[in-house]
Design an enzyme around this catalytic site. Structure first.
Site, PDB file in Angstrom:
ATOM      1  N   GLU A 439       0.829  -1.221   0.000  1.00 11.17           N
ATOM      2  CA  GLU A 439       0.000   0.000   0.000  1.00 11.17           C
ATOM      3  C   GLU A 439       0.855   1.258   0.000  1.00 11.17           C
ATOM      4  O   GLU A 439       0.488   2.277   0.587  1.00 11.17           O
ATOM      5  CB  GLU A 439      -0.958   0.033   1.200  1.00 11.17           C
ATOM      6  CG  GLU A 439      -2.142  -0.866   1.071  1.00 11.17           C
ATOM      7  CD  GLU A 439      -2.896  -0.674  -0.226  1.00 11.17           C
ATOM      8  OE1 GLU A 439      -2.884   0.443  -0.770  1.00 11.17           O
ATOM      9  OE2 GLU A 439      -3.468  -1.655  -0.703  1.00 11.17           O
TER      10      GLU A 439
HETATM   11  C1  LIG Z   1       2.832  -9.566   0.526  1.00 11.78           C
HETATM   12  C2  LIG Z   1       2.524  -8.513  -0.481  1.00 11.78           C
HETATM   13  C3  LIG Z   1       1.209  -8.233  -0.787  1.00 11.78           C
HETATM   14  C4  LIG Z   1       0.909  -7.285  -1.763  1.00 11.78           C
HETATM   15  N1  LIG Z   1      -0.407  -7.068  -2.129  1.00 11.78           N
HETATM   16  C5  LIG Z   1      -0.664  -6.312  -3.227  1.00 11.78           C
HETATM   17  C6  LIG Z   1      -1.968  -6.249  -3.788  1.00 11.78           C
HETATM   18  O1  LIG Z   1      -2.914  -6.839  -3.273  1.00 11.78           O
HETATM   19  N2  LIG Z   1      -2.147  -5.524  -4.922  1.00 11.78           N
HETATM   20  C7  LIG Z   1      -1.132  -4.859  -5.528  1.00 11.78           C
HETATM   21  O2  LIG Z   1      -1.371  -4.238  -6.558  1.00 11.78           O
HETATM   22  N3  LIG Z   1       0.119  -4.878  -5.017  1.00 11.78           N
HETATM   23  C8  LIG Z   1       0.374  -5.595  -3.891  1.00 11.78           C
HETATM   24  N4  LIG Z   1       1.649  -5.654  -3.378  1.00 11.78           N
HETATM   25  C9  LIG Z   1       2.699  -4.879  -4.006  1.00 11.78           C
HETATM   26  C10 LIG Z   1       3.168  -3.722  -3.133  1.00 11.78           C
HETATM   27  O3  LIG Z   1       2.197  -2.729  -3.075  1.00 11.78           O
HETATM   28  C11 LIG Z   1       4.512  -3.246  -3.699  1.00 11.78           C
HETATM   29  O4  LIG Z   1       5.461  -4.230  -3.349  1.00 11.78           O
HETATM   30  C12 LIG Z   1       4.910  -1.895  -3.159  1.00 11.78           C
HETATM   31  O5  LIG Z   1       4.080  -0.901  -3.676  1.00 11.78           O
HETATM   32  C13 LIG Z   1       6.368  -1.527  -3.491  1.00 11.78           C
HETATM   33  O6  LIG Z   1       6.647  -1.754  -4.836  1.00 11.78           O
HETATM   34  P1  LIG Z   1       7.937  -2.605  -5.235  1.00 11.78           P
HETATM   35  O7  LIG Z   1       7.875  -3.882  -4.474  1.00 11.78           O
HETATM   36  O8  LIG Z   1       8.001  -2.695  -6.702  1.00 11.78           O
HETATM   37  O9  LIG Z   1       9.154  -1.783  -4.698  1.00 11.78           O
HETATM   38  P2  LIG Z   1       9.888  -0.590  -5.462  1.00 11.78           P
HETATM   39  O10 LIG Z   1       8.882   0.363  -5.977  1.00 11.78           O
HETATM   40  O11 LIG Z   1      10.844  -1.174  -6.434  1.00 11.78           O
HETATM   41  O12 LIG Z   1      10.674   0.102  -4.277  1.00 11.78           O
HETATM   42  C14 LIG Z   1      11.971  -0.335  -3.821  1.00 11.78           C
HETATM   43  C15 LIG Z   1      12.517   0.723  -2.843  1.00 11.78           C
HETATM   44  O13 LIG Z   1      12.657   1.988  -3.518  1.00 11.78           O
HETATM   45  C16 LIG Z   1      11.978   2.995  -2.819  1.00 11.78           C
HETATM   46  N5  LIG Z   1      11.372   3.942  -3.742  1.00 11.78           N
HETATM   47  C17 LIG Z   1      10.731   3.693  -4.913  1.00 11.78           C
HETATM   48  N6  LIG Z   1      10.268   4.826  -5.443  1.00 11.78           N
HETATM   49  C18 LIG Z   1      10.609   5.832  -4.597  1.00 11.78           C
HETATM   50  C19 LIG Z   1      10.420   7.239  -4.573  1.00 11.78           C
HETATM   51  N7  LIG Z   1       9.715   7.862  -5.526  1.00 11.78           N
HETATM   52  N8  LIG Z   1      10.904   7.952  -3.519  1.00 11.78           N
HETATM   53  C20 LIG Z   1      11.593   7.333  -2.536  1.00 11.78           C
HETATM   54  N9  LIG Z   1      11.810   6.020  -2.513  1.00 11.78           N
HETATM   55  C21 LIG Z   1      11.312   5.260  -3.509  1.00 11.78           C
HETATM   56  C22 LIG Z   1      10.896   2.261  -2.012  1.00 11.78           C
HETATM   57  O14 LIG Z   1      10.476   3.013  -0.882  1.00 11.78           O
HETATM   58  C23 LIG Z   1      11.605   0.964  -1.649  1.00 11.78           C
HETATM   59  O15 LIG Z   1      12.372   1.153  -0.497  1.00 11.78           O
HETATM   60  C24 LIG Z   1       1.956  -6.563  -2.387  1.00 11.78           C
HETATM   61  C25 LIG Z   1       3.290  -6.842  -2.044  1.00 11.78           C
HETATM   62  C26 LIG Z   1       3.579  -7.813  -1.128  1.00 11.78           C
HETATM   63  C27 LIG Z   1       5.022  -8.123  -0.835  1.00 11.78           C
END
Ligand SMILES: Cc1cc2nc3c(=O)[nH]c(=O)nc-3n(C[C@H](O)[C@H](O)[C@H](O)COP(=O)(O)OP(=O)(O)OC[C@H]3O[C@@H](n4cnc5c(N)ncnc54)[C@H](O)[C@@H]3O)c2cc1C
Length: 597
Positions: A439
């Site tokens: 989220e």
């Molecule tokens: C168990 C689980 C359940 C989930 N459930 C859902 C779901 O039901 N539906 C759904 O759509 N998604 C879901 N997700 C996905 C989740 O919302 C994403 O994992 C999350 O939004 C982060 O995206 P990412 O994993 O690609 O990380 P990334 O976006 O790659 O981020 C990696 C790091 O970079 C940092 N970062 C990235 N952009 C910025 C910025 N602009 N400024 C500062 N820092 C930044 C982040 O804070 C993080 O520390 C789920 C994930 C998990 C693990």
């Protein structure tokens, strides 16, 4: 280990801090007074303590499993979900016309906390369903609302939220799933979504996927994203279930925590296209999804408070039972329960104070949400909307970061046994770890706080909230107790630190964005710490008044005063140092050359 819902504290927050009596005066909430709240909370506590809490450990040992596209949930989950639906718990906050109970968020929030304390993996299914209902209420057509919402409220169907793709996590501008218009007005969707919570399971007859995708020819970036309903089974005009849609679960993830909650990879359109129906207008999908995300972000904040509460209860119980070492003050002749040691008390007090502070903050925010929708005066609605929107990143970001610290302290209180899975303390820490990620990570919440909530209005909303704190400071200044004096000193210093940080953030977000955003998460942590402390300061004032008047439960009120005092001394007191790090420390965050990492 049993879970006991903290009904007393929840009711105290609702009545004394969030003004439940005033909420119950708003049109639509006439039935939602203190008596209703008490009855709902007690019933909710029973269900969660008796049915869901015993399945929590079971879910960790026997996670959901995948075979040939089908997901089997933890034994007992499907049966418990039926009971959950039959008990009307999914519909608590949703409108009566669709089968819900229309209760205010002020009451609903406490029920969400209990559900998540009892069993966070289970609670994720209703949490996502709430978000889907919310999005349909906002942007769905009357036909879509009538077709899907009642079945989700009754628990016959569940909802999901499909945003994430392998290349699109925090950055939804990168979403690639495509939607091709069909002659009958529907769309066919093609693409891969990952990490979809309860994207496939065996607990309900149908799953209503809400999916972000691009219609062919849509603009690049976030302005070209639309929102679609893609049901697992096609739905006839009369609500009957038809053929299987072309959306399939190709695997589920193996995770650090929340193991019983299936996290699915969903493949759309591998066999000709998944039938989808547009929600609202084309290219407005992200805007609608934001409504759903705001509801979900708040709920994830409640998950943090929930897991912190459960970790605290377990640690307090262990500390009473575990005998180790003689007390330093010689008050007992030999080895004593570890709760006698000042450092164990310090850990338990930290856990308790942070949890209670965040709960108070969240319930007060919930009341602002209710007023922003139901208050008859448009100006009051607007003020409450601004307050609530400022609170969402704090409830989500601060409460979840807090929960990891609290769950970690819970392990520490257990000593070596905390590191052993059978004790159960480790599960809370593993489960809590996701809360600062999904989220929107804490950084994404902080970006929201800096950009939309602070810089956009030049810090006006933030300063308005600080002005409300000054009123509390004045009331504290008129008291003579040691606790009130300590709270006055720390709240004033913390509020002043906050105002200086707001000036710095609002002043530098355009001129030197790297400096402002280097301090974004620390700013969020400072603001969350302060607002939670402010609510405990208000609680302290009420508790002193009630004790002096001989009202209420004296033991509860005395504990509240001690807890607020501890928070002032040990948590609020950190804020001036945090201010220094943000305002004076930005350069050292970004100074190191990329090649030196
Ligand atoms: C168990 C689980 C359940 C989930 N459930 C859902 C779901 O039901 N539906 C759904 O759509 N998604 C879901 N997700 C996905 C989740 O919302 C994403 O994992 C999350 O939004 C982060 O995206 P990412 O994993 O690609 O990380 P990334 O976006 O790659 O981020 C990696 C790091 O970079 C940092 N970062 C990235 N952009 C910025 C910025 N602009 N400024 C500062 N820092 C930044 C982040 O804070 C993080 O520390 C789920 C994930 C998990 C693990």
């Amino acid at each position: 280990m049993t879970y006991l819902a903290p009904v007393n504290d929840m009711l105290f927050c609702m009545k004394e801090l969030a003004g439940l009596d005033d909420v119950a005066k708003m049109p639509g909430f006439e039935e939602a007074g203190v008596e209703t709240a008490q009855a709902v909370l007690e019933e909710c506590a029973k269900f969660n303590q008796d049915v869901l809490a015993p399945l929590n450990w079971e879910g960790d040992k026997h996670p959901s499993s995948w075979k040939d596209g089908k997901v089997t949930t933890t034994p007992g989950f499907a049966q418990a979900f039926r009971q959950f639906g039959e008990g009307g718990w999914q519909g608590l906050q949703h409108p009566g016309e669709f089968g819900g109970q229309g209760l205010p968020k002020t009451i609903g929030a406490a029920c969400i906390e209990m559900l998540n304390s009892a069993n966070m993996s289970f609670a994720l299914c209703p949490l996502l369903t709430d978000g889907a209902i919310e999005a349909l209420l906002t942007a769905g057509s009357p036909e879509q609302q009538a077709l899907y919402i009642p079945k989700m409220i009754s628990g016959e169907w569940t909802g999901t939220m499909n945003l994430t793709e392998p290349q699109a996590g925090s950055d939804l501008a990168l979403v690639r799933t495509r939607a091709e218009p069909q002659a009958d007005g529907s769309f066919k969707l093609f693409g891969t979504k990952i990490f979809i919570t309860y994207g496939e399971h065996d607990m309900a007859a149908n799953i209503v996927h809400l999916v972000l995708a691009r219609v062919a020819g849509a603009p690049e970036g976030v302005k070209g994203i639309s929102l679609f309903i893609v049901p697992k089974f096609m739905v006839g005009a009369d609500g009957s279930l038809g053929a299987r849609n072309d959306v399939h679960c190709v695997s589920i993830e193996h995770k650090l925590g929340i193991k019983a909650s299936p996290t699915a990879v969903l493949q759309f359109g591998d066999h000709g296209g998944a039938v989808g129906h547009l929600i609202g207008l084309e290219n407005r999908g992200l805007e609608y999804m934001f409504i759903m995300m705001n509801a979900a972000r708040y709920a994830v904040g409640m998950q943090g408070i929930a897991i912190a509460e459960r970790a605290y209860q377990k640690a307090a119980q262990f500390a009473r039972d575990r005998i180790q070492s003689r007390p330093v003050d010689g008050s007992l002749p030999g080895s004593a329960p570890i709760i006698h040691h000042p450092d164990v008390k310090r850990m338990l007090m930290t856990m308790r104070a942070c949890t209670e502070g965040c709960r108070a903050m969240a319930i007060v925010a919930a009341a602002a949400f209710d007023a922003s929708h139901h208050h008859p005066d448009p100006e009051v609605r607007k003020q409450n909307q601004a307050f609530y929107e400022f609170m969402v990143p704090l409830v989500k970001g601060y409460s979840t970061e807090m929960s990891i610290e609290v769950a970690s302290l819970g392990v520490q209180v257990h000593g070596g046994m905390g590191f052993i899975e059978e004790t159960g303390a480790a599960q809370y820490l593993r489960d809590a770890r996701i809360l600062t990620i999904y989220e929107g990570t804490t950084a994404i919440q902080a970006n929201d706080l800096v950009g939309r909530k602070t810089a956009r209005d030049g810090g006006r909303t933030a300063k308005g909230i600080a002005a409300q704190m000054v009123v509390t400071e004045k009331a504290l200044a008129a008291r003579s107790s040691v606790a009130a004096r300590a709270m006055h000193k720390r709240l004033k210093a913390g509020r002043e630190a906050f105002e200086q940080v707001v000036d710095f953030i609002a002043g530098s977000s355009k001129a030197s964005p790297n400096a402002a955003f280097a301090g974004s998460v620390p700013y969020l942590m400072l603001a969350g710490n302060l607002v939670a402390g402010w609510q405990l300061a208000r609680a302290l004032l009420v508790a002193e008044d009630q004790l002096a008047a001989g009202e209420g439960d004296a033991a509860f009120l005395r504990a509240k005063i001690v807890t607020a005092h501890f928070y002032a001394d040990h948590v609020l007191s950190k804020l001036p140092g945090m201010r220094d790090a943000i305002v004076e420390g930005a350069d050292s965050v970004t100074a190191l050359a990329l090649e030196s990492f």
